[in-house]
Design a protein around this motif. Structure first.
Motif, short mmCIF file in Angstrom:
data_model
loop_
_atom_site.label_atom_id
_atom_site.label_comp_id
_atom_site.label_asym_id
_atom_site.label_seq_id
_atom_site.Cartn_x
_atom_site.Cartn_y
_atom_site.Cartn_z
N CYS A 55 13.46 11.30 58.93
CA CYS A 55 14.94 10.92 59.13
C CYS A 55 16.08 10.01 58.69
CB CYS A 55 15.30 12.28 60.45
SG CYS A 55 14.51 13.89 60.06
N HIS A 102 17.96 22.28 56.81
CA HIS A 102 19.60 22.49 56.76
C HIS A 102 19.80 21.90 55.16
CE1 HIS A 102 20.25 20.66 60.74
NE2 HIS A 102 18.78 20.30 60.31
N ILE A 131 23.99 9.37 60.23
CA ILE A 131 22.81 9.71 60.38
C ILE A 131 22.29 8.22 60.85
CG2 ILE A 131 20.16 9.50 59.87
CD1 ILE A 131 21.03 12.12 57.51
N CYS A 174 15.49 16.14 56.53
CA CYS A 174 16.77 17.19 56.44
C CYS A 174 16.74 18.66 55.92
CB CYS A 174 17.91 15.98 56.60
SG CYS A 174 17.82 15.02 57.59
#
Lengths: 145, 322
Positions: A84, A101, A111, A97
């Motif tokens: 991530c 999402h 992030i 991700c």
């Protein structure tokens, strides 16, 4: 000794050892454990050897998986930090991700970068618990063999 | 006085006592066996794979070179097998296959055969190959990194020499001398078990396959230099025993430094050669950039070899020019 004998012995040895070698590399190669024992982080300021098992084992520091692998909390497979926090250079969203999402659901800029995330995690915990290295060179080491 | 017999030689036919390069090669491999068996026990099948592939690949490279250069096949003398074996002793059990293939190529072809084969190489072929690989793919020789998935019953799973280099002597406090001698340290497959290497080395010295002058002066060089450093700052520089029983030291002492064509032949030069290698090893480890300087120390000593061999005994009855 017959002069041909050493050569025949050498050929025999080369063939047998080649077979053993190839078999060892293919059929009997070492499998990485499900849970890492230690990890070596490659950093520009020097490698960091992280003893994963000592941090997680009950006989060690007994830290819960979710304390570090915090998102998503209920995942069975623990995602690594970099999946991530290692944002691609082209500014696109990390693939991990997008598994859950949609690209428009979050801002890539929000992030936390990998280096910052790991620094916050390690140094934060070491400070909070009052143990473990906090100075740079106690984790990051530069050496050649 | 005139009738004194000094040297008696009988006339032909002569009888060969069976001693030769082949015999010497197989005895060298036999001497490496105790250290290797410990490596197999500790690291399992991956270690067997690295050793097998390395010995086999070294022999096949030798055969390929012989064929390509249209030279007589020299695989039978076992020297290539020894080169492959000693090289693999220095590698981690997790060494990828291509490192083994590349390493044996560098040792057998670049280190030995392009100089003319056995007896003609100016540097130890294994040291040449390992130095080139360390500079090109250093990560493979980072034992802390290579062996991250191993969990063995050792006092610490950190390579002692890098621990001392980065964090001072206290970082290797977990290791007692006994731990190091019994191989309770991570490292090369055949480089960690000090006792096994010493047993193999003594066997080679007693049988006359290696010269004791080189090995013992190498050890003396390490102990003396390490002692000087250790006395000057015990918190920063490791003890002589730590230097002797960690890293590649003992493999170098018994299997690399005494290699024939890259080491001197006379008594004083042999002592100087061994001492140089020992002193350089500790100098590189303590004030150089490398955690284990043995390989480069051997290459420096190899470089001095022709110069050292200029120190010759006086010829009997020779009358020099003025």
């Amino acid at each position: 000794m017959n002069p041909k004998k050493p050569l025949q012995l050498a050929y025999g040895m080369a063939v047998v050892l080649l077979l053993v070698g190839v078999l060892s590399y293919t059929a009997f190669s070492a499998k990485a454990p499900d849970e890492p024992v230690r990890l070596m982080f490659q950093c520009s300021t020097g490698k960091v050897l992280f003893d994963h098992k000592t941090h997680t084992a009950e006989s060690g520091y007994g830290i819960a998986c979710t304390d570090c692998h915090h998102h998503p909390e209920n995942a069975e497979d623990r995602t690594s930090c970099r999946s991530c926090h290692d944002v691609p250079k082209d500014g696109s969203a990390p693939a991990a991700c997008l598994n859950c999402h949609d690209a428009g659901d979050f801002e890539v800029e929000s992030i936390v970068k990998k280096t910052d995330a790991i620094h916050q995690q390690c140094i934060g915990c070491h400070k909070e618990k009052g143990s473990g290295p906090e100075e740079c060179k106690l984790c990051h080491v530069n050496y050649n063999f | 006085m005139l009738n004194q017999k000094k040297f008696i030689v009988s006339h032909a036919p002569f009888w060969h006592n069976g001693s030769g390069i082949t015999e010497r090669s197989y005895h060298t491999m036999l001497a490496a066996l105790p250290a290797l068996l410990m490596g197999f026990y500790q690291y399992g099948m991956p270690a067997v794979g690295v050793i097998s592939l390395s010995v086999s690949a070294a022999m096949l490279w030798e055969l390929a070179f012989n064929k390509a250069a249209k030279l007589p096949v020299t695989v039978g003398d076992g020297n290539a097998a020894v080169v492959g074996l000693v090289l693999a002793m220095l590698l981690p059990a997790t060494a990828p296959w291509w490192i083994v293939i590349m390493g044996t190529f560098l040792a057998v072809v670049v280190g030995k055969n392009i100089f003319g084969g056995i007896g003609s190489n100016p540097f130890n072929p294994v040291a040449v190959a390992v130095a080139m690989m360390m500079l090109s793919w250093g990560g493979c020789f980072d034992f802390n990194q290579s062996l991250v998935n191993y969990e063995l019953n050792f006092p610490s799973m950190v390579y002692p020499l890098t621990a001392v280099k980065n964090f001072g002597v206290s970082a290797a406090d977990a290791f007692t001398v006994s731990d190091l001698i019994w191989g309770k340290q991570i490292g090369g497959i055949g480089a960690g078990f000090g006792l096994g290497l010493i047993v193999g080395g003594i066997y080679l010295m007693l049988r006359g396959f290696i010269r004791w002058e080189i090995s013992l002066s190498f050890i003396a060089g390490i102990i003396l230099t390490a002692l000087l450093f250790n006395t000057s700052d015990p918190s920063r520089y490791g003890s002589p025993m730590l230097h002797l029983f960690s890293g590649y030291t003992l493999v170098a002492v018994f299997f690399l430094a005494p290699e024939d064509s890259s080491s001197p032949v006379n008594f004083i030069p042999m002592l100087l050669y061994g001492l140089t290698a020992g002193v350089m090893t500790v100098l590189i480890r303590n004030i150089g950039a490398y955690a284990d300087g043995v390989i480069f120390a051997i290459l420096v000593a190899n470089l001095l070899n022709p110069l050292l061999d200029k120190i010759r005994p006086k010829t009997l009855g020779h009358i020099g020019k003025a």
